[in-house]
Enzyme design. Structure first.
Site, mmCIF file in Angstrom:
data_model
loop_
_atom_site.group_PDB
_atom_site.id
_atom_site.type_symbol
_atom_site.label_atom_id
_atom_site.label_comp_id
_atom_site.label_asym_id
_atom_site.label_seq_id
_atom_site.Cartn_x
_atom_site.Cartn_y
_atom_site.Cartn_z
ATOM 1 N N ASP A 11 24.413 8.764 58.809
ATOM 2 C CA ASP A 11 24.227 7.740 59.839
ATOM 3 C C ASP A 11 22.722 7.623 60.118
ATOM 4 O OD1 ASP A 11 23.584 9.895 61.462
ATOM 5 O OD2 ASP A 11 25.115 9.496 62.974
ATOM 6 N N CYS A 68 24.521 13.733 59.599
ATOM 7 C CA CYS A 68 24.397 13.013 60.867
ATOM 8 C C CYS A 68 23.535 13.887 61.772
ATOM 9 C CB CYS A 68 25.753 12.657 61.468
ATOM 10 S SG CYS A 68 26.758 14.023 62.089
ATOM 11 N N THR A 70 24.313 16.167 64.043
ATOM 12 C CA THR A 70 24.786 17.557 64.077
ATOM 13 C C THR A 70 25.545 17.976 62.830
ATOM 14 O OG1 THR A 70 26.831 16.816 65.096
ATOM 15 C CG2 THR A 70 25.044 17.498 66.594
ATOM 16 N N HIS A 101 35.415 30.401 49.384
ATOM 17 C CA HIS A 101 36.721 30.581 50.034
ATOM 18 C C HIS A 101 37.465 29.271 50.277
ATOM 19 C CE1 HIS A 101 36.043 34.846 51.898
ATOM 20 N NE2 HIS A 101 35.606 34.769 50.654
ATOM 21 N N ARG A 136 45.057 33.998 46.737
ATOM 22 C CA ARG A 136 44.868 34.086 48.193
ATOM 23 C C ARG A 136 44.227 32.802 48.743
ATOM 24 N NH1 ARG A 136 40.293 37.037 51.008
ATOM 25 N NH2 ARG A 136 39.470 37.266 48.910
ATOM 26 N N HIS A 137 43.138 32.372 48.119
ATOM 27 C CA HIS A 137 42.450 31.183 48.619
ATOM 28 C C HIS A 137 43.202 29.905 48.252
ATOM 29 C CE1 HIS A 137 39.284 33.661 49.961
ATOM 30 N NE2 HIS A 137 38.771 33.921 48.778
HETATM 31 C C1 RB5 Z 1 24.211 9.941 66.802
HETATM 32 O O1 RB5 Z 1 23.461 9.809 67.966
HETATM 33 C C2 RB5 Z 1 24.952 11.259 66.799
HETATM 34 O O2 RB5 Z 1 25.930 11.267 67.788
HETATM 35 C C3 RB5 Z 1 25.558 11.517 65.437
HETATM 36 O O3 RB5 Z 1 24.560 11.488 64.485
HETATM 37 C C4 RB5 Z 1 26.270 12.839 65.230
HETATM 38 O O4 RB5 Z 1 25.480 13.905 65.677
HETATM 39 C C5 RB5 Z 1 27.649 12.918 65.711
HETATM 40 O O5 RB5 Z 1 28.351 13.920 65.503
#
Ligand code: RB5
Length: 145
Positions: A11, A68, A70, A101, A136-137
């Site tokens: 994104d 993205c 996070t 795994h 297992r996996h």
């Molecule tokens: C965008 O602002 C942010 O929310 C997105 O990149 C991401 O971190 C969402 O999980």
């Protein structure tokens, strides 16, 4: 070239890191399928998680990379699609276990969480580590779908 295509998408928050990772992955000898986004203009991460998921499910790519802010939203998005195992990784250890795994076929990275060098190391480990192909996996992975 190693005949493996890596689909990559981000994104707006991940766009800059995606561009750096594209060059890195290409230099490692992989083919790249860029599924966008192509600027820092605000977009919705589910559209890009879906684009990479569709590429893998449709056989146009073997592995996926999602970025993205996070790594979380875009991984949740990709994991909605059957056959996709997207793992948010913050370091080489999570990247290695995601392959060994979980047989993860998509790595998700947080551009606001980790730096470029760590992201490249994660990606290198993710692309080069084989799945520990044992009962297992396999049994657990089959339950996911
Ligand atoms: C965008 O602002 C942010 O929310 C997105 O990149 C991401 O971190 C969402 O999980």
């Amino acid at each position: 070239m190693n005949n493996i295509t890596v689909a990559i998408a981000a994104d707006h928050a991940g766009y800059g890191l995606k561009e750096e990772l594209k060059k890195y992955v290409s230099d490692l000898g992989y083919d790249i399928l860029d599924c966008g986004t192509n600027s820092q203009e605000s977009v919705d991460y589910p559209d890009f998680g879906k684009a990479v998921a569709d590429s893998i499910i449709g056989g146009r790519a073997e592995r996926g990379v999602l970025v993205c802010g996070t790594g979380i939203g875009i991984s949740i998005s990709a994991n909605r699609y059957q056959g996709i195992r997207a793992a948010v990784c913050h370091d080489v250890t999570t990247a290695r276990y995601a392959r060994e795994h979980n047989d993860a076929n998509v790595i998700a990275l947080g551009a606001r969480i980790i730096g470029t060098s760590v992201a490249k190391d994660c990606l290198n480990v993710f692309l080069s580590t084989p799945f520990e192909n044992n009962e297992r996996h396999l049994k657990r992975i089959m339950k996911l779908d």
